[in-house]
Design an enzyme around this catalytic site. Structure first.
Site, short mmCIF file in Angstrom:
data_model
loop_
_atom_site.label_atom_id
_atom_site.label_comp_id
_atom_site.label_asym_id
_atom_site.label_seq_id
_atom_site.Cartn_x
_atom_site.Cartn_y
_atom_site.Cartn_z
N SER A 140 -1.46 -9.06 -0.98
CA SER A 140 -2.33 -7.91 -0.70
C SER A 140 -2.57 -7.07 -1.95
O SER A 140 -3.71 -6.89 -2.38
CB SER A 140 -1.70 -7.04 0.39
OG SER A 140 -1.37 -7.83 1.50
N ALA B 218 -3.43 -2.20 1.41
CA ALA B 218 -4.25 -3.42 1.48
C ALA B 218 -3.53 -4.41 2.38
O ALA B 218 -2.31 -4.39 2.49
CB ALA B 218 -4.43 -4.01 0.10
N LYS C 10 9.55 8.28 -2.26
CA LYS C 10 8.90 7.33 -1.35
C LYS C 10 9.96 6.56 -0.56
O LYS C 10 9.80 6.30 0.63
CB LYS C 10 8.01 6.37 -2.15
CG LYS C 10 7.07 5.57 -1.27
CD LYS C 10 5.96 4.90 -2.06
CE LYS C 10 5.08 4.11 -1.09
NZ LYS C 10 4.86 2.75 -1.51
N SER D 105 4.89 -0.20 7.93
CA SER D 105 4.86 -1.53 7.34
C SER D 105 6.06 -2.35 7.81
O SER D 105 5.95 -3.56 8.06
CB SER D 105 4.83 -1.44 5.81
OG SER D 105 5.92 -0.64 5.38
#
Ligand code: NAP
Length: 305
Positions: free
Chosen positions: A12, A131, A184, A252
């Site tokens: 991706s 993506a 993150k 995800s």
């Protein structure tokens, strides 16, 4: 020095970077897993990027690790658990002045790669772009975001950032890349595992405020103990903001688990727990979360490392 971008991994994110660099006229070469994948890629005639409903194909040249020729700039765009071995397979081709840009989420894989190439510059990236692959060699640009790049060992920006500018890849050079990656990682630890365990979209965590807040408190203490106080600031508030803003989305990790794909747990929650142990910092809720997640992955026959 050659200005070719060698991109390892046409998944991706690798495809998203490859297509944007290629359409800006930059020299790009994909490095694919093996001759079978190379043959499949060549049969497809290139990479297709779908952006705002429009598909555009780029016949970017591709090769495998065994191809001859030096590599001066390598964008490592595989998953964290593949990065070290993938770079090892390219060691004979890496030029003396080669630079590696590591796109992996989480922490741990960057140091593992850097230890294999102590003589080369490794830059770390943290991306909030989104993506996904519709099918092999076709990537959809799903979420606009940003890319922070930095080098914990050297604050000077590389000249090739110009290429990213020309390619319309939103980015900023930052000396605090580790703070970005830790922040993150902390957001991921507070949200993603719980979405798997509660079998819910991100918004489902609105019903689990206390559990989220407890994890955020432990994560913030951990960040302070391991020298990342900035990454700890107002963590719970940002986690709540992200949960609201992405309420309709599946995380995800949730998507990986549902689709039977290996997760990057080792470089996210696993890395947080290992770091806590190294600093003798108690994180009982994170450890329990890690155990429950590992059990859930094992029950589904998925790797938990
Ligand atoms: P992905 O779609 O699974 O792509 C990974 C690619 O790496 C696959 O195409 C795989 O090849 C390839 N690969 C693995 N080992 C290889 C090797 N030895 N040689 C050549 N190719 C190899 O993963 P992704 O979603 O792009 O994620 C990459 C990293 O970016 C992850 O750490 C992820 O967390 C991070 N990230 C992703 C996004 C996103 O929106 N996707 C956003 C932010 C961060 P095969 O196709 O042959 O399996």
């Amino acid at each position: 020095m050659s200005s070719t971008w060698h991109i390892l991994g046409a998944g991706s994110l690798g495809s998203l970077w490859a297509c944007r660099l290629a359409r800006a006229g930059k020299a790009v070469r994909l490095i694919l897993r093996d001759p079978q994948r190379l043959a499949a890629y060549e049969a497809a005639g290139g990479l297709t990027l779908v952006e705002q409903g429009l598909a555009q194909r780029h016949a970017t040249p591709a090769e495998t690790a065994d191809t001859q020729g030096p590599i001066h700039r390598l964008l490592v765009a595989c998953k964290a658990y593949d990065a070290e071995q993938a770079v090892v397979s390219l060691l004979p081709r890496l030029a003396k002045d080669a630079e590696l840009i590591l796109l992996q989420n989480g922490l741990g894989s960057q140091d593992a790669v850097a230890a294999r190439v102590p003589h080369l510059r490794c830059l770390f990236a943290s991306s909030t772009e989104g993506a996904f692959r519709e099918s092999d060699w076709q990537v959809t640009f799903a979420g606009h975001g940003f890319n922070w790049l930095g080098d914990p060992a050297n604050p000077s920006a590389p000249p090739w950032l110009e290429d990213l500018h020309d390619a319309g890849i939103p980015h900023q050079w930052t000396p605090d890349i580790l703070t970005r990656l830790w922040r993150k990682l902390a957001l991921n630890c507070a949200i993603n595992p719980l979405t798997v365990l509660h079998d819910c979209r991100n918004g489902g965590l609105l019903e689990h405020h206390c559990e989220v807040a407890t994890l955020c408190a432990e994560l913030a203490d951990l960040l302070r103990v391991c020298g990342q106080p900035e990454a700890a600031q107002a963590l719970n508030e940002e986690v709540e903001r992200v949960i609201h803003a992405t309420a309709a989305n599946y995380s995800s990790m949730y998507q990986d688990v549902r689709q039977g794909r290996r997760t990057e747990i080792h470089y996210l929650l696993g890395h947080a727990c290992r770091t806590a142990a190294r600093h003798a910092q108690p994180v009982p809720h994170l450890e329990r979360l890690h155990r429950r997640l590992v059990e859930q992955l094992n029950a589904r026959g998925l790797p938990s490392d």
